[in-house]
Design an enzyme around this catalytic site. Sequence first.
Site, PDB file in Angstrom:
ATOM      1  N   SER A 113       0.807  -1.217   0.000  1.00  0.00           N
ATOM      2  CA  SER A 113       0.000   0.000   0.000  1.00  0.00           C
ATOM      3  C   SER A 113       0.847   1.279   0.000  1.00  0.00           C
ATOM      4  O   SER A 113       1.637   1.492  -0.904  1.00  0.00           O
ATOM      5  CB  SER A 113      -0.924  -0.077   1.220  1.00  0.00           C
TER       6      SER A 113
ATOM      7  N   ASP B 214      -1.614   1.622  -3.748  1.00  0.00           N
ATOM      8  CA  ASP B 214      -2.515   0.582  -4.267  1.00  0.00           C
ATOM      9  C   ASP B 214      -3.929   1.120  -4.481  1.00  0.00           C
ATOM     10  O   ASP B 214      -4.879   0.354  -4.664  1.00  0.00           O
ATOM     11  CB  ASP B 214      -2.526  -0.655  -3.358  1.00  0.00           C
TER      12      ASP B 214
ATOM     13  N   ASP C 242      -6.305   2.671  -2.669  1.00  0.00           N
ATOM     14  CA  ASP C 242      -7.487   2.536  -1.817  1.00  0.00           C
ATOM     15  C   ASP C 242      -7.647   3.710  -0.854  1.00  0.00           C
ATOM     16  O   ASP C 242      -8.508   3.672   0.021  1.00  0.00           O
ATOM     17  CB  ASP C 242      -7.521   1.176  -1.068  1.00  0.00           C
TER      18      ASP C 242
ATOM     19  N   GLU D  52     -11.292   6.832   7.196  1.00  0.00           N
ATOM     20  CA  GLU D  52     -10.211   7.185   8.102  1.00  0.00           C
ATOM     21  C   GLU D  52      -9.639   8.509   7.591  1.00  0.00           C
ATOM     22  O   GLU D  52      -9.727   8.786   6.387  1.00  0.00           O
ATOM     23  CB  GLU D  52      -9.135   6.096   8.080  1.00  0.00           C
TER      24      GLU D  52
ATOM     25  N   ASN E  99      -6.833   9.285   6.843  1.00  0.00           N
ATOM     26  CA  ASN E  99      -5.858   9.063   5.771  1.00  0.00           C
ATOM     27  C   ASN E  99      -6.527   8.819   4.410  1.00  0.00           C
ATOM     28  O   ASN E  99      -5.843   8.621   3.413  1.00  0.00           O
ATOM     29  CB  ASN E  99      -4.934   7.898   6.121  1.00  0.00           C
TER      30      ASN E  99
ATOM     31  N   ARG F 219      -0.505   4.691  20.145  1.00  0.00           N
ATOM     32  CA  ARG F 219      -0.839   3.267  19.969  1.00  0.00           C
ATOM     33  C   ARG F 219       0.219   2.639  19.057  1.00  0.00           C
ATOM     34  O   ARG F 219       0.794   3.331  18.196  1.00  0.00           O
ATOM     35  CB  ARG F 219      -2.248   3.058  19.386  1.00  0.00           C
TER      36      ARG F 219
ATOM     37  N   GLY G 198      -0.050  -1.143  13.425  1.00  0.00           N
ATOM     38  CA  GLY G 198      -0.230  -2.530  12.989  1.00  0.00           C
ATOM     39  C   GLY G 198       0.387  -2.764  11.618  1.00  0.00           C
ATOM     40  O   GLY G 198       0.304  -3.865  11.086  1.00  0.00           O
ATOM     41  N   THR G 199       0.975  -1.731  11.018  1.00  0.00           N
ATOM     42  CA  THR G 199       1.553  -1.911   9.680  1.00  0.00           C
ATOM     43  C   THR G 199       3.023  -1.519   9.611  1.00  0.00           C
ATOM     44  O   THR G 199       3.682  -1.788   8.618  1.00  0.00           O
ATOM     45  CB  THR G 199       0.813  -1.051   8.638  1.00  0.00           C
TER      46      THR G 199
ATOM     47  N   ARG H 156       2.606   5.113  17.057  1.00  0.00           N
ATOM     48  CA  ARG H 156       2.070   6.363  16.498  1.00  0.00           C
ATOM     49  C   ARG H 156       1.613   7.281  17.617  1.00  0.00           C
ATOM     50  O   ARG H 156       1.042   6.829  18.618  1.00  0.00           O
ATOM     51  CB  ARG H 156       0.877   6.074  15.602  1.00  0.00           C
TER      52      ARG H 156
HETATM   53  P1  NG1 Z   1      -1.513   1.484  11.543  1.00  0.00           P
HETATM   54  O1  NG1 Z   1      -0.120   1.403  10.955  1.00  0.00           O
HETATM   55  O2  NG1 Z   1      -1.964   0.283  12.301  1.00  0.00           O
HETATM   56  O3  NG1 Z   1      -1.722   2.787  12.251  1.00  0.00           O
HETATM   57  C1  NG1 Z   1      -2.422   2.361   9.166  1.00  0.00           C
HETATM   58  C2  NG1 Z   1      -3.458   3.454   9.309  1.00  0.00           C
HETATM   59  C3  NG1 Z   1      -4.831   2.814   9.455  1.00  0.00           C
HETATM   60  C4  NG1 Z   1      -5.131   1.865   8.297  1.00  0.00           C
HETATM   61  C5  NG1 Z   1      -3.966   0.898   8.111  1.00  0.00           C
HETATM   62  C6  NG1 Z   1      -4.142  -0.011   6.922  1.00  0.00           C
HETATM   63  C7  NG1 Z   1      -3.138   5.652  10.342  1.00  0.00           C
HETATM   64  C8  NG1 Z   1      -2.898   6.427  11.581  1.00  0.00           C
HETATM   65  N1  NG1 Z   1      -3.197   4.310  10.462  1.00  0.00           N
HETATM   66  O4  NG1 Z   1      -2.522   1.527  10.297  1.00  0.00           O
HETATM   67  O5  NG1 Z   1      -5.790   3.824   9.550  1.00  0.00           O
HETATM   68  O6  NG1 Z   1      -5.413   2.571   7.112  1.00  0.00           O
HETATM   69  O7  NG1 Z   1      -2.706   1.580   8.007  1.00  0.00           O
HETATM   70  O8  NG1 Z   1      -3.676   0.460   5.748  1.00  0.00           O
HETATM   71  O9  NG1 Z   1      -3.302   6.251   9.272  1.00  0.00           O
HETATM   72 ZN    ZN Z   2      -3.529   1.475   0.340  1.00  0.00          ZN
END
Ligand code: NG1
Ligand code: ZN
Length: 504
Positions: free
Chosen positions: A72, A267, A269, A349, A351, A460, A463-464, A469
């Site tokens: 992504s 990607d 989205d 979101e 983003n 928090r 997760g990526t 963050r």
């Molecule tokens: P993480 O990296 O878990 O914060 C990020 C985005 C999510 C979501 C995912 C999936 C922020 C703060 N976090 O997650 O909203 O879009 O990537 O792509 O933008």
């Molecule tokens: Zn994406």
Amino acid sequence: MRDVVVVVLAVAATAVFVWKKRRRQRPPQLKYGTAGFRADAKLLWVAMERVGILAAIRGGGKKATGVMVTASHNPERDNGCKIVDTDGGMLAEAWEGRAEELARAPEAEVRVPRCDDGVVVVGRDTRRHSRGLADRVKRGVARTGARVLDVGVVTTPQLHHCVRELNEGAADASDLFGYYRKLVEAYNRIVPPGTPTVELCVDCAGGVGALAVEKLRGLLNGLELVAVNRVGDVELNRGCGAEFVQKERKPPRNYDPRRRFCCIDGDADRLVYCYGRDFRVLDGDKIAALLASYLGEYCRVGCVQTAYANGASTAYLSTRVDSLATAKTGVKHVHAKAADIMDVGIYFEPNGHGTVLFNNAKSPPERLAPFASLANQCVGDAIADALLVEAVLKLRNWSLEDWDAIYDDLPSRQLKQKIPDRALLVPDEETESRLLHPETLQLAIDDLVSKTPRGRAFVRPSGTEDVVRIYAEAASQPDADALARACQRAVADACGGGGGGGGI
Ligand code: NG1
Ligand code: ZN
């Protein structure tokens, strides 16, 4: 002769030893995070084959599932994959643990069942390692006996669309003809021919979205799309694209303030808009507000946000929608909640990832029927979302300035911090906006917030990405910046962060 035999036997024995050792070796211990597996591409080779096996198993030998090879908005060196479930949505959470187990298991422990009548749709983004990784996925699928449908380089939402179509009885969705036809027909039903033409530059972040933009050129009433930052023009997601613009609040490469601009990610989205010489960003919150205010005139609308939503957007929406909820960060969480509220559930979101779910899709009010076919019902789709935004702006006869003026964002700042082990931070299950552990860190953040006018902040683990963050907002930009930095220091002090503080 005897010597030769001895050498051959020794070589064979060594080969068997190495092979057995390999089979016992544990692959990297990957986590199925906010958006599937994501890591440095070099760590993903084994996982990809296992993902192919898992996707076939998930289809139960009958239905289509999908695997999208992409990281992504992450940098080019990263890669990853998202598994697409039989309904065209993201993999059911209950299966994530199985995906992790399979991806982490030594080869000797992997049992491969037969899934002879299943289909796994495999797509990939434009990263240079994506083709090789997709081949590994295909190899995994082949081990189960399921059929591979390779759709090549596609956007993530296009892959979701293919899976859904196949399970709804389409013979083949791989040419994407149906995908484009649906968008064009729906948009042109909302915007009549003869409408004055607006040009929209789409910053494609150097990724696959440019291919979709090119396909739509010349087909939309009153809208001419121009792909900027196409594949090869720029390094993927670097200094451009939705993530860069939304988090850094800086113009993307090749930005021209005289032209209308939106930005998508690698990607395709996610979508955000931007404009002007003083560079204003219209993020996912503002897209949700625009769509909710329009659709709310015709039906009952619910909205789902995450803790990252700007406080001003929450205040705006709270008086204009019939239901407003907060979900945990991550598309799967917001999507699930939006599918469960009101006639129309909108989630975005900040983003820019989001869509509009028509929860009574069989009978949307007459006027909204084309919106129901334009909005991607599986997952956020930057291209479909741009058409939704453009259609509503045309119906309202609004400029980007008019849209921007519906509310003023509270000043905010996002930072990230590397720490030795981000699993040390345990957020609450409901909204991930408070830490259950370490308690002292949460108390320190509460203290900083209480001293900041209109302050709000939380931290928090991502997760990526391998970071924590930090989000802060306040009455003024200097206060928001100071609060974010103070929280960042608190994280580093509590968890031993070593100089990995980052801009966004
Ligand atoms: P993480 O990296 O878990 O914060 C990020 C985005 C999510 C979501 C995912 C999936 C922020 C703060 N976090 O997650 O909203 O879009 O990537 O792509 O933008
Ligand atoms: Zn994406």
